[in-house]
Scaffold this active site. Structure first.
Site, PDB file in Angstrom:
ATOM      1  N   LYS A  13       0.834  -1.214   0.000  1.00 31.08           N
ATOM      2  CA  LYS A  13       0.000   0.000   0.000  1.00 31.08           C
ATOM      3  C   LYS A  13       0.865   1.259   0.000  1.00 31.08           C
ATOM      4  O   LYS A  13       0.669   2.153  -0.820  1.00 31.08           O
ATOM      5  CB  LYS A  13      -0.936   0.021   1.230  1.00 31.08           C
ATOM      6  CG  LYS A  13      -1.871  -1.171   1.320  1.00 31.08           C
ATOM      7  CD  LYS A  13      -2.794  -1.081   2.527  1.00 31.08           C
ATOM      8  CE  LYS A  13      -2.092  -1.156   3.868  1.00 31.08           C
ATOM      9  NZ  LYS A  13      -1.446  -2.457   4.141  1.00 31.08           N
ATOM     10  N   ARG A  88     -10.210   0.825   8.582  1.00 33.45           N
ATOM     11  CA  ARG A  88      -9.737  -0.528   8.835  1.00 33.45           C
ATOM     12  C   ARG A  88     -10.767  -1.357   9.580  1.00 33.45           C
ATOM     13  O   ARG A  88     -10.509  -2.516   9.882  1.00 33.45           O
ATOM     14  CB  ARG A  88      -8.529  -0.423   9.748  1.00 33.45           C
ATOM     15  CG  ARG A  88      -7.232  -0.798   9.124  1.00 33.45           C
ATOM     16  CD  ARG A  88      -6.201  -0.402  10.151  1.00 33.45           C
ATOM     17  NE  ARG A  88      -5.048  -1.219  10.076  1.00 33.45           N
ATOM     18  CZ  ARG A  88      -3.947  -0.862   9.418  1.00 33.45           C
ATOM     19  NH1 ARG A  88      -3.883   0.255   8.759  1.00 33.45           N
ATOM     20  NH2 ARG A  88      -2.927  -1.651   9.426  1.00 33.45           N
ATOM     21  N   ARG A 125      11.598  -5.716   5.152  1.00 29.11           N
ATOM     22  CA  ARG A 125      11.400  -4.279   4.870  1.00 29.11           C
ATOM     23  C   ARG A 125      12.368  -3.412   5.681  1.00 29.11           C
ATOM     24  O   ARG A 125      12.649  -3.698   6.832  1.00 29.11           O
ATOM     25  CB  ARG A 125       9.965  -3.871   5.229  1.00 29.11           C
ATOM     26  CG  ARG A 125       9.778  -2.349   5.170  1.00 29.11           C
ATOM     27  CD  ARG A 125       8.343  -1.928   5.172  1.00 29.11           C
ATOM     28  NE  ARG A 125       7.606  -2.405   6.337  1.00 29.11           N
ATOM     29  CZ  ARG A 125       6.290  -2.313   6.436  1.00 29.11           C
ATOM     30  NH1 ARG A 125       5.574  -1.780   5.479  1.00 29.11           N
ATOM     31  NH2 ARG A 125       5.679  -2.774   7.521  1.00 29.11           N
ATOM     32  N   ARG A 158      11.014  -1.448  11.119  1.00 25.49           N
ATOM     33  CA  ARG A 158       9.863  -1.083  11.943  1.00 25.49           C
ATOM     34  C   ARG A 158       9.718  -2.070  13.099  1.00 25.49           C
ATOM     35  O   ARG A 158       9.900  -3.268  12.916  1.00 25.49           O
ATOM     36  CB  ARG A 158       8.581  -1.094  11.079  1.00 25.49           C
ATOM     37  CG  ARG A 158       8.177   0.291  10.619  1.00 25.49           C
ATOM     38  CD  ARG A 158       7.098   0.274   9.585  1.00 25.49           C
ATOM     39  NE  ARG A 158       5.848  -0.363  10.009  1.00 25.49           N
ATOM     40  CZ  ARG A 158       4.737  -0.364   9.278  1.00 25.49           C
ATOM     41  NH1 ARG A 158       4.721   0.259   8.100  1.00 25.49           N
ATOM     42  NH2 ARG A 158       3.652  -0.968   9.696  1.00 25.49           N
ATOM     43  N   ARG A 169      -0.770  -9.144  13.141  1.00 27.05           N
ATOM     44  CA  ARG A 169      -1.328  -8.130  12.231  1.00 27.05           C
ATOM     45  C   ARG A 169      -2.134  -8.799  11.124  1.00 27.05           C
ATOM     46  O   ARG A 169      -3.181  -8.291  10.702  1.00 27.05           O
ATOM     47  CB  ARG A 169      -0.199  -7.270  11.637  1.00 27.05           C
ATOM     48  CG  ARG A 169       0.381  -6.298  12.659  1.00 27.05           C
ATOM     49  CD  ARG A 169       1.762  -5.815  12.264  1.00 27.05           C
ATOM     50  NE  ARG A 169       1.772  -5.086  11.011  1.00 27.05           N
ATOM     51  CZ  ARG A 169       2.862  -4.878  10.279  1.00 27.05           C
ATOM     52  NH1 ARG A 169       4.039  -5.338  10.669  1.00 27.05           N
ATOM     53  NH2 ARG A 169       2.772  -4.207   9.162  1.00 27.05           N
TER      54      ARG A 169
END
Ligand code: AP5
Ligand code: MG
Ligand code: ZN
Length: 214
Positions: A13, A88, A125, A158, A169
């Site tokens: 996203k 969400r 990431r 992160r 998640r």
């Protein structure tokens, strides 16, 4: 142009949002980015937010809706925006309908990616501390290891990109966010995009969809 980009954690996203917003000349509004910025402040709110983010739980709807409502009232939103990570939950989507009024959203881009691929994307990431540009150790590496191509600052991982938090998640997404697809389905503005292609191919597909509606 008022758009929303949806998809599970790690679907791409943020990566696509950066390209879409520069292509369309609209704002990128990410509740995740806004919350992460607040966790860097040592305020009461910042500490509370950090505990939600680090465990992979959603921030309560009332807090989230207040933050987004305030953001969407700013004059820079008039030229259009792309929402990333909000809404969400169904109550958040209902609140957004109230805020936007009858014109509502013009387009919802829904990126789908298989969950095994998501784990690999998230654990690999890296993000720039300064400008927020997103990298991946394998799929989108920086030219120099650990250094941002854009601004030369340091890359970090992160705190919610650990295996354990990622699996939380993904579960939260399935239970609380995936039902939104049904909520929006009947409006006829959802476009499904196959997220299991190269970053550039995904963007080409999204551009076709955007050209089709303007
Ligand atoms: P948020 O920041 O929104 O995180 P998320 O939804 O979990 O999504 P991510 O940002 O992790 O993934 P992405 O889809 O943006 O993927 P990216 O482009 O980076 O939210 C974080 C937390 O904040 C939540 O858990 C919650 O606590 C809270 N929160 C936020 N909004 C909230 C709300 N509305 N209500 C309540 N709580 C809220 O890509 C991932 C990686 O894959 C990168 O390394 C990238 O380089 C790579 N990649 C991207 N595309 C490809 C591709 N096509 N091929 C190969 N690799 C790719
Ligand atoms: Mg993101
Ligand atoms: Zn940078």
């Amino acid at each position: 142009m008022r758009m929303l980009i949806m998809g599970p954690p790690g679907a791409g996203k943020g990566t696509q949002a950066a390209q879409i917003t520069s292509f369309c000349g609209i704002l990128h509004i990410s509740t995740g980015d806004m919350f992460r910025a607040e966790t860097k402040e040592s305020t009461e709110l910042g500490k509370k937010l950090k505990s939600y983010l680090d465990s992979g739980q959603l921030v309560p709807d009332e807090v989230t809706v207040k933050v987004i409502e305030k953001r969407l009232q700013k004059p820079d939103c008039e030229k259009g925006f792309l929402l990333d990570g909000f809404p969400r939950t169904v109550p958040q989507a209902e609140a957004l309908d109230g805020i936007l009024g009858k014109d509502g959203l013009d387009l919802i881009i829904n990126i789908s990616v298989d969950s095994a691929a998501l784990l690999e994307r998230l654990t690999g990431r890296r993000v720039c501390k300064q400008c927020g540009k997103t990298y991946h150790l394998l799929y989108q590496p920086p030219q120099d290891e650990g250094v941002c191509d854009n601004c030369g600052d340091e890359l970090y991982q992160r705190s919610d990109d650990t295996r354990e938090t990622v699996s939380n998640r993904l579960e939260v997404y399935q239970n609380q966010t995936a039902p939104l697809l049904d909520y929006y389905a009947q409006r006829g503005i959802v476009r499904d995009i196959n997220g299991e292609q190269s970053i550039d191919d995904v963007f080409q597909e999204i551009k076709k969809v955007i050209r089709g509606i303007v």
